[in-house]
Structure formats: structure tokens, C-alpha cells
Design an enzyme around this catalytic site. Structure first.
Site, PDB file in Angstrom:
ATOM      1  N   VAL A  65      -5.722   0.891   7.244  1.00  0.00           N
ATOM      2  CA  VAL A  65      -5.879   0.342   8.593  1.00  0.00           C
ATOM      3  C   VAL A  65      -4.521   0.049   9.213  1.00  0.00           C
ATOM      4  O   VAL A  65      -4.407  -0.146  10.425  1.00  0.00           O
ATOM      5  CB  VAL A  65      -6.744  -0.938   8.571  1.00  0.00           C
ATOM      6  CG1 VAL A  65      -8.156  -0.611   8.136  1.00  0.00           C
ATOM      7  CG2 VAL A  65      -6.143  -1.995   7.652  1.00  0.00           C
ATOM      8  N   ALA A  77       3.017   0.567   7.019  1.00  0.00           N
ATOM      9  CA  ALA A  77       4.352   0.066   7.345  1.00  0.00           C
ATOM     10  C   ALA A  77       5.378   0.751   6.450  1.00  0.00           C
ATOM     11  O   ALA A  77       5.039   1.575   5.598  1.00  0.00           O
ATOM     12  CB  ALA A  77       4.401  -1.455   7.178  1.00  0.00           C
ATOM     13  N   SER A  78       6.642   0.389   6.634  1.00  0.00           N
ATOM     14  CA  SER A  78       7.714   1.056   5.903  1.00  0.00           C
ATOM     15  C   SER A  78       7.682   0.757   4.411  1.00  0.00           C
ATOM     16  O   SER A  78       8.117   1.577   3.602  1.00  0.00           O
ATOM     17  CB  SER A  78       9.070   0.658   6.489  1.00  0.00           C
ATOM     18  OG  SER A  78       9.226  -0.747   6.487  1.00  0.00           O
ATOM     19  N   LEU A  79       7.157  -0.416   4.019  1.00  0.00           N
ATOM     20  CA  LEU A  79       7.167  -0.811   2.612  1.00  0.00           C
ATOM     21  C   LEU A  79       5.796  -0.740   1.960  1.00  0.00           C
ATOM     22  O   LEU A  79       5.695  -0.653   0.730  1.00  0.00           O
ATOM     23  CB  LEU A  79       7.706  -2.239   2.466  1.00  0.00           C
ATOM     24  CG  LEU A  79       9.096  -2.516   3.030  1.00  0.00           C
ATOM     25  CD1 LEU A  79       9.497  -3.952   2.735  1.00  0.00           C
ATOM     26  CD2 LEU A  79      10.116  -1.546   2.446  1.00  0.00           C
ATOM     27  N   GLN A 121       1.116  -0.265   2.790  1.00  0.00           N
ATOM     28  CA  GLN A 121       0.035  -0.043   3.728  1.00  0.00           C
ATOM     29  C   GLN A 121      -1.173  -0.872   3.305  1.00  0.00           C
ATOM     30  O   GLN A 121      -1.287  -1.280   2.154  1.00  0.00           O
ATOM     31  CB  GLN A 121      -0.317   1.432   3.868  1.00  0.00           C
ATOM     32  CG  GLN A 121      -0.660   2.187   2.623  1.00  0.00           C
ATOM     33  CD  GLN A 121      -0.591   3.705   2.845  1.00  0.00           C
ATOM     34  OE1 GLN A 121       0.333   4.220   3.481  1.00  0.00           O
ATOM     35  NE2 GLN A 121      -1.577   4.424   2.322  1.00  0.00           N
ATOM     36  N   VAL A 122      -2.048  -1.123   4.281  1.00  0.00           N
ATOM     37  CA  VAL A 122      -3.146  -2.066   4.087  1.00  0.00           C
ATOM     38  C   VAL A 122      -4.490  -1.364   4.232  1.00  0.00           C
ATOM     39  O   VAL A 122      -4.689  -0.543   5.135  1.00  0.00           O
ATOM     40  CB  VAL A 122      -3.049  -3.222   5.103  1.00  0.00           C
ATOM     41  CG1 VAL A 122      -4.227  -4.192   4.946  1.00  0.00           C
ATOM     42  CG2 VAL A 122      -1.724  -3.957   4.944  1.00  0.00           C
ATOM     43  N   LYS A 173      -3.139  -4.957   0.290  1.00  0.00           N
ATOM     44  CA  LYS A 173      -1.808  -4.451   0.630  1.00  0.00           C
ATOM     45  C   LYS A 173      -1.233  -3.743  -0.582  1.00  0.00           C
ATOM     46  O   LYS A 173      -1.110  -4.332  -1.657  1.00  0.00           O
ATOM     47  CB  LYS A 173      -0.914  -5.624   1.050  1.00  0.00           C
ATOM     48  CG  LYS A 173       0.467  -5.246   1.551  1.00  0.00           C
ATOM     49  CD  LYS A 173       1.192  -6.496   2.034  1.00  0.00           C
ATOM     50  CE  LYS A 173       2.589  -6.186   2.565  1.00  0.00           C
ATOM     51  NZ  LYS A 173       3.268  -7.415   3.067  1.00  0.00           N
ATOM     52  N   ASP A 183       9.665 -14.156   9.789  1.00  0.00           N
ATOM     53  CA  ASP A 183       9.491 -12.835  10.413  1.00  0.00           C
ATOM     54  C   ASP A 183       8.314 -12.875  11.388  1.00  0.00           C
ATOM     55  O   ASP A 183       7.367 -12.101  11.268  1.00  0.00           O
ATOM     56  CB  ASP A 183       9.258 -11.792   9.316  1.00  0.00           C
ATOM     57  CG  ASP A 183       9.315 -10.363   9.843  1.00  0.00           C
ATOM     58  OD1 ASP A 183       9.882 -10.145  10.934  1.00  0.00           O
ATOM     59  OD2 ASP A 183       8.773  -9.455   9.173  1.00  0.00           O
TER      60      ASP A 183
END
Length: 446
Positions: free
Chosen positions: A215, A218-220, A222-223, A239, A374
Site C-alpha cells: 500500500v 519507500a526508499s527503505l 514498504q508496507v 512494514k 521526522d
């Protein structure tokens, strides 16, 4: 410019040949070489000289004793490469020494991207005396493309800078915003294998279902949206860390550390009045970035932040519950929440929840001394429906949290009070006490 680029690349790429024995230029002094060069070439030669000096240094991973980052230092678990899964300065430094050849290759690739871009900047400065606004869109586009080519670490840095209108012009922010959606997801089959390996059993032992596609990517990590095998079909966010990202990030942190050393050397040579310690800034960012790869640390942060808001009786902002028994260094499982990014909300919706979010962050900063470091719009979700407790906003992604001790909190509160009272003389003193301004600054002028 082309000659300067070639010279800089030749001087910077091979750490094992720093003496440049076969170069006819080595017989000339630096002054003679700069005198015989154009301005752009001179800038490149100066950069090469500083880089050559940096290349002869043994770079070590940043020390954590002066860091504000909230990180787990209780274990030194290592993966197959010899890298620690938690931030460990000694083990990372050992890895850098062992992987010297791979690090030099990565540095060469970075230089190949950075030198043409920097040469173009220097050329514009020399020919026009400034970077005219008409050049910014093109420069920003090239920077974004280079960042994408350089991979996850640089994409993450670009994403962080894409929400800094106080630092970058709007055209650059718009270009970097593309990085938020430019990450290519890895295969779900790889993610499932990673989950099963980390949890030590087949997927259906832990989850009754999982989404076919991530869904969010990201760079590090995914979820995925999944349901727990708990008899209640509890919806959760799973995650999953990208494969081999630890090794990639470790090498990139070396590259960035070395680049910061080069930049610091140039600043000290050409702008000695500049007091910013760019190496120290990079070190703090590097510690935080590496720590974001430790999902067990993130789970601890998330639980602690959730408790802080609950213990302070805050109604309006929540932090999703963590399922600790399903969390590892590379897998994080937490409560699923339905909502949208605050950046996708209307002005009226944002106005309604701003006091709630403001109170939540003031509690973190001044009361708990433990805060989300962040808080970009993607990490603040406006819930589709308020929770039973009355929460309207969810704060997610606690990989990067920071601690502030009581003494610094008192100084910050003092600064806020003096700012509110327009007592600028005392405010300058507060900034000096906090280390924001040096002790020898010109207080009357400021």
C-alpha cells in the site's frame, strides 16, 4: 569545464594512488597549477586537493555520545555481512575497512554524478555572478535525476529536503517532491519470504491475509495491509525492510561522510568565516538514518511515544499500537489506521486539527523531552473517522526520534518566553546557551 571535470575525477577516484606518480602536473605547485588554469578548473583543482587529503584519512563511523537520536545500544547483533543491526560505531568502522574496494567504487560513482553538476554550478557563478532563477528548474531536474540514480540513501535525503521551503526554492521543492512517489516497489514474493524468515514460520501462522501489492513503498521499506491470525481478523500494517538495504546504506554513509569532509575542507579554505560544522551535521543525520533501519528500535519508540501522549491525557492525536511479538529488526507490525496524509487535507481540515497537533508536539518537546524527529506531511494522518477516544490525527513512522535533556528543555522554554516577549537580547543569550550561536558572536549586531 570539461578539463576541470576530468582532472577532478582523476584526482579523486583512486585512494591507493594518492601520490599521482605518473601525472606531469605533480611537478607543479598548487599555486602554479591554479594560475595556469581557468577559474572553473581552479575550483576543481582545489576540490581535488582537499579530496586527496581526505582520502588519506581513516574515516570512522560517527560517535553516538553527542547524538540526540533515540537508539537502542543494548545489542550488537550482526547480519551475514558483518554489519550490526543496531548502530554500533566500532562494527561499522570495521566494515568500512574491510570493504575498502567496494567503498572506493561507490565513491567513484558518486563523483561521476556530483562533479558535472558542481562544475555547472561553478561555471554559472563565474560567468553570471549568481545562479539566476531561470537556471533553477533545470538544475533541480538534474539533481533529482542524479539522486534517483544514486539510490535509496540519497532518495531518502532528497525526500527530507523536499519539505524544506526554508532552505530550497519552490522549483527545487517541486522537483524533489517527485521522489516521494518515485520509489519502485520490490516483489511481494520477496517481502513474504522476508516476513517468514524473520518470524520463523509460514505466513499463515501469523496472518490470515495480506495485500497482493504494497500500500506504500519507500526508499527503505514498504508496507502491506494484513489481518492477524488472532481470531479477530485484526487489521495491521506490516512494514518490511528492503533486501540488502543495510549494506547499501552503510556504503552510502561512508560516501556522504567523505563528501562532507571534502566540503568542510573547501569551506575552511575559501570561507573561513563560516562556522557551520558540516561533518557534525552529517554525522547526526547518519546515526539517525542507520537507526531507522532497526525496526525493533522503531517499535520501542512508537510504544514510548504512544504512552507519552496517553499519560499526558492528550485527546486528538494518537499513535498506532505496536504488536511487539511480531516485530524484529527488519519487520514492524502495528495497528492499521484509515486516513489520508495531512498534505492531502483541505485548508479547513488542517485548521481544525492544527491546535491538536501543536499540543502533541509541545508535550513531546517540552514535557517528555522525547519527540518525533521526522514529522513531514506523510507521517501525519488525518483519520477518516475519529476514534472511540476522540482522536482525529495519527502520528506514524517513529523510526527517527530524538531525546532532549531537562537542561536543554529549560533553555528552549526560556527562548520561547523571551521570543514571545520580544526580549531579543535575552533570546541571543539563550541561543548561545543552547550552542546555536558561538560564545564569541557579536551580540549587539545580532
Amino acid at each position: 569545464a570539461a578539463g576541470a571535470t576530468t582532472e577532478l575525477e582523476n584526482l579523486s577516484m583512486n585512494d591507493n594512488n594518492n601520490d599521482n606518480e605518473n601525472s606531469s602536473n605533480s611537478k607543479l605547485s598548487w599555486t602554479e597549477r591554479i594560475t595556469n588554469s581557468g577559474a572553473v578548473s581552479a575550483a576543481a583543482i582545489a576540490t581535488a586537493a582537499v579530496n586527496s587529503a581526505v582520502a588519506m584519512k581513516t574515516l570512522e563511523a560517527p560517535e553516538v555520545s553527542k547524538s540526540f537520536i533515540a537508539l537502542d545500544t543494548s545489542t550488537d547483533v550482526e547480519d551475514g555481512s558483518g554489519l550490526p543491526l543496531t548502530y554500533d560505531r566500532e562494527l561499522i568502522s570495521q566494515y568500512w575497512k574491510k570493504e575498502r574496494g567496494a567503498l572506493n567504487q561507490r565513491w567513484s560513482y558518486f563523483v561521476g554524478k556530483a562533479v558535472p553538476f558542481l562544475t555547472r554550478l561553478v561555471t554559472l557563478f563565474i560567468t553570471e555572478g549568481e545562479i539566476n532563477e531561470r537556471h533553477i528548474p533545470g538544475l533541480s531536474r538534474q539533481a533529482r535525476m542524479d539522486i534517483q540514480d544514486l539510490g535509496p540513501t540519497f532518495i531518502k535525503a532528497g525526500q527530507m529536503m523536499s519539505v524544506r521551503p526554508d532552505v530550497l526554492p519552490q522549483a527545487t521543492l517541486d522537483e524533489l517532491a517527485i521522489l516521494q512517489d518515485s520509489v519502485v516497489a520490490f516483489e511481494t514474493s520477496v517481502a513474504v519470504s522476508q516476513i517468514e524468515k524473520e518470524l520463523g514460520g509460514p505466513l499463515n501462522e501469523f496472518f490470515t491475509s495480506i495485500s497482493e501489492e504494497p500500500v506504500a513503498a519507500a526508499s527503505l521499506a514498504q508496507v502491506y495491509l494484513a489481518t492477524l491470525a488472532d481470531g479477530n481478523n485484526t487489521r495491521v500494517a506490516v512494514k518490511v525492510q528492503r533486501p540488502d538495504v543495510l549494506q547499501t546504506v552503510s556504503k552510502d554513509l561512508y560516501v556522504l561522510r567523505r563528501a562532507a569532509e571534502v566540503f568542510q575542507g573547501l569551506v575552511e579554505r575559501f570561507a573561513p568565516q563560516q562556522n557551520t560544522n558540516y561533518v557534525a551535521l552529517l554525522n547526526e543525520w547518519a546515526i539517525g538514518f542507520y537507526t531507522e533501519l532497526d525496526f525493533k528500535n522503531e517499535a520501542q519508540n512508537q510504544e514510548r511515544l504512544r504512552d507519552v501522549l496517553i499519560d499526558n491525557g492528550l485527546i486528538g492525536v494518537t499513535v498506532p499500537k505496536v504488536f511487539n511479538e511480531l516485530c524484529t529488526r527488519r519487520i514492524l507490525v502495528s495497528e492499521w489506521v484509515d486516513g489520508k496524509k495531512l498534505s492531502d487535507a483541505t485548508t479547513e481540515e488542517i485548521k481544525e486539527v492544527t491546535p491538536l497537533a501543536q499540543e502533541a508536539f509541545l508535550i513531546q518537546l517540552f514535557d517528555a523531552g522525547f519527540f518525533h524527529a521526522d514529522p513531514h506531511p506523510g507521517n501525519l494522518l488525518l483519520l477518516d473517522e475519529p476514534t472511540e477516544e476522540g482522536h482525529k490525527v495519527a502520528l506514524i513512522d517513529c523510526g527517527l526520534m530524538a531525546n532532549i535533556d531537562q537542561a536543554d528543555r529549560d533553555k528552549m522554554i526560556s527562548a520561547v518566553i523571551h521570543l514571545a516577549n520580544k526580549d531579543y537580547t535575552s533570546l541571543v543569550t539563550d541561543f548561545m546557551d543552547l550552542g546555536i550561536l558561538p560564545d564569541d558572536c557579536d551580540k549587539p549586531t545580532i
